[in-house]
Design a protein around this motif. Structure first.
Motif, mmCIF file in Angstrom:
data_model
loop_
_atom_site.group_PDB
_atom_site.id
_atom_site.type_symbol
_atom_site.label_atom_id
_atom_site.label_comp_id
_atom_site.label_asym_id
_atom_site.label_seq_id
_atom_site.Cartn_x
_atom_site.Cartn_y
_atom_site.Cartn_z
ATOM 1 N N CYS A 201 0.845 -1.198 0.000
ATOM 2 C CA CYS A 201 0.000 0.000 0.000
ATOM 3 C C CYS A 201 0.879 1.245 0.000
ATOM 4 O O CYS A 201 2.089 1.152 0.145
ATOM 5 C CB CYS A 201 -0.942 0.006 1.208
ATOM 6 S SG CYS A 201 -0.096 0.303 2.767
ATOM 7 N N SER A 203 1.044 3.714 2.100
ATOM 8 C CA SER A 203 1.205 4.367 3.395
ATOM 9 C C SER A 203 2.651 4.804 3.670
ATOM 10 O O SER A 203 3.597 4.156 3.240
ATOM 11 C CB SER A 203 0.772 3.389 4.489
ATOM 12 O OG SER A 203 0.987 3.956 5.748
ATOM 13 N N ALA A 208 1.363 4.918 8.975
ATOM 14 C CA ALA A 208 1.173 3.538 9.425
ATOM 15 C C ALA A 208 1.273 3.423 10.940
ATOM 16 O O ALA A 208 0.688 2.517 11.531
ATOM 17 C CB ALA A 208 2.197 2.627 8.758
ATOM 18 N N HIS A 215 -5.679 -0.442 6.293
ATOM 19 C CA HIS A 215 -5.067 -0.124 5.004
ATOM 20 C C HIS A 215 -5.495 -1.202 4.030
ATOM 21 O O HIS A 215 -5.606 -2.357 4.409
ATOM 22 C CB HIS A 215 -3.535 -0.148 5.098
ATOM 23 C CG HIS A 215 -2.966 0.895 5.993
ATOM 24 N ND1 HIS A 215 -2.683 2.169 5.574
ATOM 25 C CD2 HIS A 215 -2.646 0.860 7.306
ATOM 26 C CE1 HIS A 215 -2.200 2.870 6.591
ATOM 27 N NE2 HIS A 215 -2.168 2.088 7.665
ATOM 28 N N ALA A 412 -1.900 -4.859 9.278
ATOM 29 C CA ALA A 412 -2.823 -4.234 8.331
ATOM 30 C C ALA A 412 -3.255 -5.131 7.179
ATOM 31 O O ALA A 412 -4.367 -4.988 6.679
ATOM 32 C CB ALA A 412 -2.190 -2.955 7.774
#
Length: 430
Positions: A201, A203, A208, A215, A412
């Motif tokens: 992702c 992030s 994070a 996420h 996540a």
């Protein structure tokens, strides 16, 4: 047969005579050979599924797991061989499953499923290279022909005789057997210390650490290629920082498609390293100190090592490895560490943190979590949320604005990967 892995390339790469650098099989030849080895299993699978083998001649799908990993130091002890780099890289594949879509049927039937996807027996080497995995230029040069063959096979069909009849196979490739370092290299991302913490992702490390759980997986190979083009051309004439934020750290050209997952072994190792540091911090009660000195830190580490050695017979290691990680991440180890932690409240927090981790771990280690640990799978999101709450409250001193790459993935992304692929352990492990 085995061919020179650089067939089709120039006669010298840097300092190494090219004929010594790599050996490989042609990808299609290797796949045919693997399927022929499995001929009995495939025919038996057809019979067990109650499919008439003479009617099933087309519609076979083969799922391939691809792996590529550096093999570290392979220098000769005292040999007079050609001058080659002291490091090696191995690219290999595993036939994960074969399924068939019979004529007039809606659904595919799986007729073969690899029971031991992480066994060295099911993992077929395709290419061995004397290359340092960090040397992107040479690695891309050597793997270039494999990528080209793979691309050609994605778009075509193989006709192969099985059980006495020609049958039509198509191949699906999933590059899941890469550790994070290799994924970042193959997909053109910045190295692991980057502020763009994740290969799944967009992030950043700071995001994070504030939002640890929510996420979704957004990165993919095509998007990385687009982002590299933006990085290269800078169409909006932005500053370097703005441009980097726009492409989320993709600043080299991606050259092998990897499948978004995470590597179960390095996940273990990365998280154990983090717990090892938390243990030291808790022994030294860092939560109520500002900036302890190096001497203090060293003494806490010595105390922890001594305790682990005395009570668990666990010798300190220079670099965390899988065995140390397995022994450290247990209730037994946390009890031993708690003997050195002064406050009862902190001891309870450590026990709870480890308890949650032990509940979460089987989910990403299991070959088939829905069968092997259904309860833990159901509770995973709940457990990871509670784990994240603990980190951001009780252990805030450590996770304020920062978090490690693998803790982020563990908290996540695990449920989404398992929803898509059915497993992490089967697809992504050494």
């Amino acid at each position: 047969g085995i061919i020179n892995g650089l067939s089709g390339w120039t006669s010298s790469l840097d300092d190494s005579p090219t004929e010594t650098i790599t050996r490989r099989f042609r990808y299609d030849v290797a796949l045919v050979s693997a399927l022929k080895d499995m001929e009995e299993d495939i025919m038996e699978g057809l019979r067990e599924a109650g499919l008439e083998d003479s009617t099933c001649t087309s519609g076979f799908s083969v799922m391939i797991k691809e792996c590529c990993d550096g093999m570290g130091d392979v220098s000769e002890k005292h040999g007079g061989g050609p001058p080659v780099p002291e490091k090696a890289v191995r690219f290999s594949f595993t036939v994960m499953s074969v399924s068939v879509l019979a004529d007039g049927k809606e659904a595919e039937v799986t007729i073969f499923w690899e029971p031991k996807p992480n066994s060295e027996l099911s993992c077929k080497p395709l290419c061995l290279m004397f290359v340092d995995e960090s040397d992107r230029e040479t690695l891309t040069a050597v793997l270039g022909p494999i990528v080209a063959e793979r691309k050609a096979m994605k778009e075509s069909r193989l006709i192969l005789s099985m059980g006495g009849l020609p049958r039509i196979f198509r191949f699906h490739f999933r590059g899941t057997g890469y550790d994070e370092k290799m994924v970042r290299e193959m997909e053109g991302m910045e190295a692991s210390g980057s502020t763009y913490i994740c290969t799944l992702c967009d992030s950043t490390r700071a995001e994070a650490s504030h939002n640890m759980v929510l996420h979704s997986i957004t990165r993919n190979h095509d998007e990385n290629l687009e982002r590299y083009e933006i990085w290269r051309t800078n169409p909006f004439s932005e500053s370097a920082m703005e441009l980097r934020d726009r492409v989320k750290g993709v600043s080299a050209k991606p050259f092998i498609e990897t499948h978004p997952t995470m590597d179960a072994l390095h996940c273990d190792i990365g998280n154990a390293t983090e717990f090892y540091k938390i243990f030291q911090d808790e022994i030294g009660e860092v939560f109520q100190k500002a900036n302890p000195s190096r001497e203090e830190r060293r003494s806490w580490r010595a105390a922890l090592d001594k305790q682990l050695r005395k009570k668990l017979k666990l010798k300190p290691v220079m670099r965390m490895n899988g065995n140390f990680a397995r022994r450290l991440m247990t209730e037994e180890a946390v009890e031993v560490v708690c003997e050195l932690v002064p406050s009862d409240e902190r001891r309870q927090a450590l026990r709870e943190l480890m308890g949650l981790y032990i509940q979460m771990k089987p989910v990403w280690r299991a070959t088939c979590p829905a069968k092997e640990c259904p309860d833990q799978l159901c509770r995973y999101s709940f457990n990871s949320q509670r784990f994240a709450d603990l980190l951001s409250s009780t252990f805030k001193y450590r996770y304020d604005g920062k978090i490690t790459n693998y803790l982020h993935k563990t908290l996540a992304h695990v449920p989404e990967i398992i929803e898509k692929d059915g497993s992490i352990g089967a697809w992504a492990s050494e």
